[in-house]
Scaffold this motif. Structure first.
Motif, mmCIF file in Angstrom:
data_model
loop_
_atom_site.group_PDB
_atom_site.id
_atom_site.type_symbol
_atom_site.label_atom_id
_atom_site.label_comp_id
_atom_site.label_asym_id
_atom_site.label_seq_id
_atom_site.Cartn_x
_atom_site.Cartn_y
_atom_site.Cartn_z
ATOM 1 N N SER A 111 0.831 -1.213 0.000
ATOM 2 C CA SER A 111 0.000 0.000 0.000
ATOM 3 C C SER A 111 0.859 1.254 0.000
ATOM 4 O O SER A 111 0.582 2.201 -0.747
ATOM 5 N N SER A 112 1.890 1.266 0.819
ATOM 6 C CA SER A 112 2.772 2.434 0.828
ATOM 7 C C SER A 112 3.506 2.543 -0.498
ATOM 8 O O SER A 112 3.728 3.649 -0.999
ATOM 9 N N GLY A 113 3.841 1.405 -1.092
ATOM 10 C CA GLY A 113 4.487 1.419 -2.400
ATOM 11 C C GLY A 113 3.606 2.020 -3.478
ATOM 12 O O GLY A 113 4.076 2.778 -4.333
ATOM 13 N N LEU A 114 2.323 1.718 -3.439
ATOM 14 C CA LEU A 114 1.409 2.280 -4.437
ATOM 15 C C LEU A 114 1.417 3.801 -4.384
ATOM 16 O O LEU A 114 1.423 4.468 -5.420
ATOM 17 N N PHE A 115 1.416 4.349 -3.181
ATOM 18 C CA PHE A 115 1.437 5.802 -3.055
ATOM 19 C C PHE A 115 2.831 6.367 -3.313
ATOM 20 O O PHE A 115 3.010 7.281 -4.114
ATOM 21 N N LEU A 116 3.838 5.826 -2.631
ATOM 22 C CA LEU A 116 5.181 6.408 -2.695
ATOM 23 C C LEU A 116 5.843 6.206 -4.059
ATOM 24 O O LEU A 116 6.552 7.100 -4.540
ATOM 25 N N TRP A 117 5.639 5.069 -4.686
ATOM 26 C CA TRP A 117 6.218 4.876 -6.020
ATOM 27 C C TRP A 117 5.502 5.741 -7.046
ATOM 28 O O TRP A 117 6.116 6.237 -7.991
ATOM 29 N N GLY A 118 4.202 5.943 -6.856
ATOM 30 C CA GLY A 118 3.485 6.886 -7.714
ATOM 31 C C GLY A 118 4.012 8.302 -7.515
ATOM 32 O O GLY A 118 4.184 9.057 -8.481
ATOM 33 N N ALA A 119 4.284 8.655 -6.266
ATOM 34 C CA ALA A 119 4.860 9.972 -5.977
ATOM 35 C C ALA A 119 6.237 10.110 -6.622
ATOM 36 O O ALA A 119 6.581 11.175 -7.147
ATOM 37 N N THR A 120 7.014 9.032 -6.611
ATOM 38 C CA THR A 120 8.339 9.050 -7.243
ATOM 39 C C THR A 120 8.216 9.371 -8.730
ATOM 40 O O THR A 120 8.963 10.204 -9.255
ATOM 41 N N ILE A 121 7.280 8.722 -9.389
ATOM 42 C CA ILE A 121 7.058 8.995 -10.814
ATOM 43 C C ILE A 121 6.680 10.454 -11.008
ATOM 44 O O ILE A 121 7.178 11.127 -11.919
ATOM 45 N N GLY A 122 5.818 10.974 -10.135
ATOM 46 C CA GLY A 122 5.432 12.383 -10.218
ATOM 47 C C GLY A 122 6.606 13.322 -10.010
ATOM 48 O O GLY A 122 6.754 14.313 -10.737
ATOM 49 N N HIS A 123 7.466 13.013 -9.027
ATOM 50 C CA HIS A 123 8.656 13.841 -8.782
ATOM 51 C C HIS A 123 9.564 13.854 -10.017
ATOM 52 O O HIS A 123 10.041 14.914 -10.439
ATOM 53 N N LEU A 124 9.811 12.685 -10.572
ATOM 54 C CA LEU A 124 10.696 12.590 -11.731
ATOM 55 C C LEU A 124 10.094 13.302 -12.940
ATOM 56 O O LEU A 124 10.807 13.980 -13.693
ATOM 57 N N TYR A 125 8.788 13.168 -13.122
ATOM 58 C CA TYR A 125 8.130 13.862 -14.222
ATOM 59 C C TYR A 125 8.274 15.378 -14.060
ATOM 60 O O TYR A 125 8.603 16.082 -15.027
ATOM 61 N N GLN A 126 8.021 15.882 -12.857
ATOM 62 C CA GLN A 126 8.122 17.324 -12.628
ATOM 63 C C GLN A 126 9.547 17.825 -12.861
ATOM 64 O O GLN A 126 9.746 18.923 -13.391
ATOM 65 N N ALA A 127 10.524 17.009 -12.486
ATOM 66 C CA ALA A 127 11.924 17.400 -12.710
ATOM 67 C C ALA A 127 12.234 17.436 -14.205
ATOM 68 O O ALA A 127 12.843 18.391 -14.691
ATOM 69 N N GLY A 139 15.280 15.652 -4.016
ATOM 70 C CA GLY A 139 16.291 15.358 -3.001
ATOM 71 C C GLY A 139 16.088 13.968 -2.396
ATOM 72 O O GLY A 139 15.664 13.026 -3.068
ATOM 73 N N GLY A 140 16.323 13.901 -1.112
ATOM 74 C CA GLY A 140 16.212 12.641 -0.381
ATOM 75 C C GLY A 140 14.832 12.029 -0.434
ATOM 76 O O GLY A 140 14.669 10.834 -0.179
ATOM 77 N N VAL A 141 13.833 12.820 -0.793
ATOM 78 C CA VAL A 141 12.476 12.302 -0.895
ATOM 79 C C VAL A 141 12.402 11.162 -1.921
ATOM 80 O O VAL A 141 11.623 10.220 -1.748
ATOM 81 N N LEU A 142 13.205 11.232 -2.974
ATOM 82 C CA LEU A 142 13.195 10.154 -3.968
ATOM 83 C C LEU A 142 13.703 8.850 -3.362
ATOM 84 O O LEU A 142 13.127 7.780 -3.586
ATOM 85 N N ILE A 143 14.775 8.933 -2.594
ATOM 86 C CA ILE A 143 15.313 7.742 -1.927
ATOM 87 C C ILE A 143 14.296 7.211 -0.932
ATOM 88 O O ILE A 143 14.019 6.010 -0.879
ATOM 89 N N TYR A 144 13.725 8.106 -0.147
ATOM 90 C CA TYR A 144 12.705 7.739 0.835
ATOM 91 C C TYR A 144 11.538 7.026 0.151
ATOM 92 O O TYR A 144 11.146 5.935 0.557
ATOM 93 N N ASP A 145 10.994 7.645 -0.899
ATOM 94 C CA ASP A 145 9.817 7.095 -1.571
ATOM 95 C C ASP A 145 10.076 5.731 -2.211
ATOM 96 O O ASP A 145 9.196 4.877 -2.236
#
Length: 185
Positions: A111-127, A139-145
């Motif tokens: 469940s956390s992966g569904l949210f956090l990995w989706g957030a990772t994709i969003g972070h990378l897209y925005q970058a 930053g470290g949020v990518l490693i965390y997620d």
């Protein structure tokens, strides 16, 4: 923003991973039973990394939304309220998984992966699409997620395997536990 300030802001999410690792290392010092070591690692990762890390994000998004908006490179929006409460849900999952069964831990991890990995994709897209290189986005949020759910899944699977081997050794049976008890869990 100075390099030191950028690095400090980028590193904040990693504090929870460090706390989980240091806590588990200290707690398992001298523990030779693999099942017990993995159990301890799962608890520390669930409580410190996912539980407290997500609770910190909830408090940050609710308490200092302007700071969070600046850190991630967005204007303050009502969406941040939703992100805050999504993190509160993750915090609950992490704290609950610490004392949960294998299935509950895997549910929390996935469940956390569904949210956090989706957030990772969003972070990378925005970058990539918008050049958003703010410390709260790349930053470290990518490693965390990425690592929170991945490590939780790995720890749960390794614990399950170690527990199965321990059960086999105690019973003297050489058939895999999962084959003898297909609905055990």
């Amino acid at each position: 923003m100075s390099t030191t300030s950028y690095l400090a802001q980028a590193a904040v999410p990693l504090i929870w991973l460090v706390i989980a690792c240091v806590g588990a290392l200290v707690r398992t010092r001298g523990v030779h039973d693999r099942v017990a070591r993995l159990e301890t690692w799962q608890r520390w990762w669930s409580i410190a990394a996912l539980g407290c890390g997500s609770l910190w994000m909830f408090v940050s998004f609710m308490g200092v939304p302007d700071v969070m908006a600046e850190a991630i490179g967005f204007n303050r929006t009502p969406f941040m309220f939703e992100i805050g409460f999504a993190n509160l849900g993750l915090a609950y999952l992490g704290l609950r998984a610490a004392s949960g069964s294998y299935r509950e831990r895997m549910t929390a991890a996935i469940s956390s992966g569904l949210f956090l990995w989706g957030a990772t994709i969003g972070h990378l897209y925005q970058a990539a699409a918008n050049g958003d290189n703010h410390p709260g986005n790349v930053g470290g949020v990518l490693i965390y997620d990425v690592f929170i759910p991945a490590v939780m899944i790995i720890l749960a699977r390794r614990w399950r395997t170690a527990q199965n081997h321990a059960d086999q050794a105690r019973s003297g049976d050489h058939a895999p536990v999962d084959q003898r008890h297909p609905i055990a869990g």
